[in-house]
Structure formats: structure tokens, C-alpha cells
Design a protein around this motif. Structure first.
Motif, short mmCIF file in Angstrom:
data_model
loop_
_atom_site.label_atom_id
_atom_site.label_comp_id
_atom_site.label_asym_id
_atom_site.label_seq_id
_atom_site.Cartn_x
_atom_site.Cartn_y
_atom_site.Cartn_z
N SER A 71 0.79 -1.23 0.00
CA SER A 71 0.00 0.00 0.00
C SER A 71 0.83 1.29 0.00
N VAL A 72 2.13 1.17 -0.15
CA VAL A 72 2.98 2.37 -0.21
C VAL A 72 4.14 2.12 -1.18
N SER A 107 -5.31 4.31 -6.66
CA SER A 107 -4.80 5.25 -5.66
C SER A 107 -4.59 6.63 -6.28
N ASN A 108 -4.56 7.62 -5.41
CA ASN A 108 -4.15 8.96 -5.86
C ASN A 108 -2.74 8.91 -6.46
N HIS A 109 -1.97 7.88 -6.10
CA HIS A 109 -0.59 7.79 -6.61
C HIS A 109 -0.51 7.29 -8.06
N TYR A 132 4.88 1.97 -6.83
CA TYR A 132 3.55 1.65 -6.28
C TYR A 132 2.45 2.25 -7.17
N GLY A 160 -7.78 8.39 -1.87
CA GLY A 160 -6.88 9.38 -1.27
C GLY A 160 -6.25 8.80 -0.02
N ASN A 161 -6.71 9.23 1.13
CA ASN A 161 -6.18 8.70 2.39
C ASN A 161 -7.34 8.45 3.36
N ARG A 170 -1.51 17.90 2.94
CA ARG A 170 -1.81 17.19 1.69
C ARG A 170 -3.09 16.39 1.84
N ARG A 171 -3.26 15.76 2.98
CA ARG A 171 -4.44 14.92 3.19
C ARG A 171 -5.73 15.75 3.38
N LEU A 174 -7.09 15.14 0.16
CA LEU A 174 -7.28 13.72 -0.19
C LEU A 174 -8.10 12.92 0.80
N PHE A 253 5.74 10.71 -2.23
CA PHE A 253 5.86 9.55 -3.14
C PHE A 253 6.60 9.96 -4.42
N ASN A 261 4.12 3.35 5.85
CA ASN A 261 2.66 3.40 5.84
C ASN A 261 2.17 4.20 7.04
N PRO A 262 1.41 5.30 6.78
CA PRO A 262 0.96 6.12 7.91
C PRO A 262 -0.04 5.38 8.80
C1 15L Z 1 -2.04 5.37 -0.65
O1 15L Z 1 -2.26 4.96 -1.78
C2 15L Z 1 -1.67 4.46 0.44
O2 15L Z 1 -2.27 3.20 0.32
C3 15L Z 1 -1.91 5.01 1.81
O3 15L Z 1 -1.20 4.22 2.73
C4 15L Z 1 -1.50 6.47 1.91
O4 15L Z 1 -0.12 6.57 1.82
C5 15L Z 1 -2.19 7.25 0.82
O5 15L Z 1 -1.96 6.71 -0.44
C6 15L Z 1 -1.78 8.73 0.80
O6 15L Z 1 -1.43 9.24 -0.25
O7 15L Z 1 -1.88 9.34 1.85
#
Ligand code: 15L
Length: 271
Positions: A71-72, A107-109, A132, A160-161, A170-171, A174, A253, A261-262
Motif C-alpha cells: 500500500s505504499v 490510488s491517488n498515486h 507503487y 486518497g487517504n 496534503r491529506r 485527499l 511519493f 505506511n501512515p
Molecule cells: C495510498 O495509496 C496508500 O495506500 C496510503 O497508505 C497512503 O499513503 C495514501 O496513499 C496517501 O497518499 O496518503
């Protein structure tokens, strides 16, 4: 009542989701780690990077929510096993077992290299910010293939988160509250017209970088907005000094080789 498989159920998003959906669906939880399922839910231990396990857990369910995976940002080998091979196994096992509906938390990523001064919608070209993020773009492409070629009903949530509260600046853009997550997932499970959809998995945040009109079109009405936490979050925010991270939606990222992982995973149950 529909039977819904949640893979990666011991992770943070899985834990929030199974709590929020309890009683609404018959939940089958699955993870590589052992977990004690809440009353009324079942658990099957499985490693999604093994096809035999994927076939075993997807048998007889109405929908799959495939949260399992890395997940990261992290080493390629782990991402390859969990997010490329594991993702393929989840889609292919669902197809072979005749499960039509699959929800995938991209994911947002997958789009993290878009700048923070841009608002993007579900039609933008992917711009992953990490290995990721690339694995999530792979999942989106695979889902598109399985929808077009095999008629599966695929719901992609660029998450997002997920957290009870937004944890940093940032969150604020998200943030995805657990109850909004449950609402969006329920739309993905129930909506009669899903073929292949991409939506953003965020709450109704005033500071969002996303035009989430595709989710709203499908009936999503978020109940939360990170703005109520903005003053408190901004008061404790420290500048990172990483100009690239601060200019782009994916944040750290975009520059880091490893990201912790937060959200700590749920403690495995004693065997
Ligand atoms: C994600 O895709 C992750 O799964 C999560 O652990 C957070 O890191 C999240 O993004 C984020 O961008 O905060």
C-alpha cells in the motif's frame, strides 16, 4: 444479502471497511495475516500472489473488494508479487469463478505527478509518482481489459487517504472518511450500470484536487469535508523542504524510494 469478499482485510482500509459494512453484507474477510473476524463475518487466510489461494477465496461470492497488496512505495520485488501478480490473480480468479463485480482501490498515486494547482477528473492520462503508483495503473488497465473482454463490472476507486481525521495539509485535499468510503464501496457493489468506472475515493473536501463528478453521477453524496479540521491540521504542519513533493499531488511519493505506511496494520490474532 450479498456475499462480499474483502481481500487485505487486516489492513487499515480493510479494518475500517469491514466495520462500516457489518450487517449490510455477508462479509468474507481474507488476508495473508491471521485475523479474528468480528461476529457474523468469516475469515479465509490467503496469499493473493498464489493463484490457488485466489481461486479458493473468490468462490461463491457476489462481489470482490480487492484491497490486498502493497500500500505504499517500496522495493520492486514486493510490489511485483503483491500488486502485479496479486492483482492479476484477483481478477483472473474472479473471472474463472464467475464473479462479475470487482472493486479495486487504485490510488491517488496513479496520478500523483499532476501538480497541486491542477484539478483533474477521471479521464486524465495516468501520471504515477512511484513504482507503487505504476502498479495501480496496471490494476486500472487490467480492470479495463476484464470489463471490455470478459464483460466484468469493474469499479475503480482512486483512493486518497482513509483515516478518521485528515493527518496533514496534503491529506486535507485527499481525505476519505470511513463512512464516505463505505458509501462509495456500496455504490460500487450495488449500482446496476457499472461496466468500467473510475471515481476518486475522497470525501467532499473543499480543498480537493479532483473533479469527482463521475462519482456524483453514480449517486455518491459524501457526508464529510476535511475543512472542519483545516485550522488544526495547518497549525501543526511543518514545511518539508522538498519542493517537488510540495508541488505535486502525490507528495513525498514523488521523490522517496520508500514511504512508511501512515496507518499501522491491525495486529495479527494469536494462532
Ligand atoms: C495510498 O495509496 C496508500 O495506500 C496510503 O497508505 C497512503 O499513503 C495514501 O496513499 C496517501 O497518499 O496518503
Amino acid at each position: 444479502m450479498k456475499t462480499v469478499l474483502i481481500t487485505g482485510a487486516a489492513g487499515d482500509v480493510g479494518t475500517h471497511l469491514s466495520r462500516e459494512l457489518a450487517g449490510k453484507y455477508k462479509l468474507r474477510l481474507s488476508d495473508k495475516r491471521a485475523l479474528q473476524p468480528p461476529k457474523g463475518q468469516t475469515f479465509m487466510r490467503a496469499d493473493i500472489s498464489k493463484m490457488a489461494d485466489a481461486l479458493r477465496i473468490t468462490k461463491g461470492v457476489d462481489a470482490v473488494v480487492h484491497l490486498g497488496g502493497y500500500s505504499v512505495e517500496g522495493p520492486w520485488e514486493g510490489i511485483l508479487q503483491a500488486n502485479i501478480i496479486g492483482c492479476y490473480n484477483a481478477f483472473e480468479a474472479a473471472r474463472r469463478n464467475g464473479v462479475k463485480r470487482i472493486l479495486f482501490p487504485t490510488s491517488n498515486h496513479a496520478v500523483g505527478f499532476y501538480r497541486r494547482d491542477q484539478v483533474i477528473d477521471h479521464r486524465v492520462y495516468p501520471k504515477p509518482d512511484s513504482r507503487y503508483g505504476v502498479s495501480k495503473v496496471f490494476g486500472e488497465a487490467l480492470g479495463s481489459l476484464y470489463a471490455d473482454k470478459y464483460g466484468m463490472q469493474v469499479f475503480m476507486m482512486r483512493i486518497g487517504n482513509v483515516n478518521p481525521k485528515p493527518i496533514d495539509k496534503r491529506r486535507l485535499s485527499l481525505w476519505f472518511s470511513p463512512r464516505d468510503l463505505a458509501q462509495l464501496v456500496s455504490i460500487g457493489i450495488e449500482h446496476p450500470d457499472i461496466r468500467f468506472e473510475i471515481v476518486y475515493g475522497i470525501s467532499g473536501n473543499k480543498r480537493a484536487w479532483y473533479d469527482n463528478s463521475n462519482a456524483f453521477r453514480l449517486g455518491y453524496k459524501p457526508q464529510d469535508d476535511s475543512e472542519v479540521y483545516a485550522a488544526e491540521v495547518l497549525a501543526r504542519e511543518k514545511r518539508s523542504g522538498d519542493a517537488i513533493a510540495e508541488a505535486h499531488q502525490g507528495g513525498v511519493f514523488c521523490t522517496a524510494e520508500d514511504v512508511p505506511n501512515p496507518a499501522a496494520p491491525r495486529k495479527p490474532a494469536k494462532k
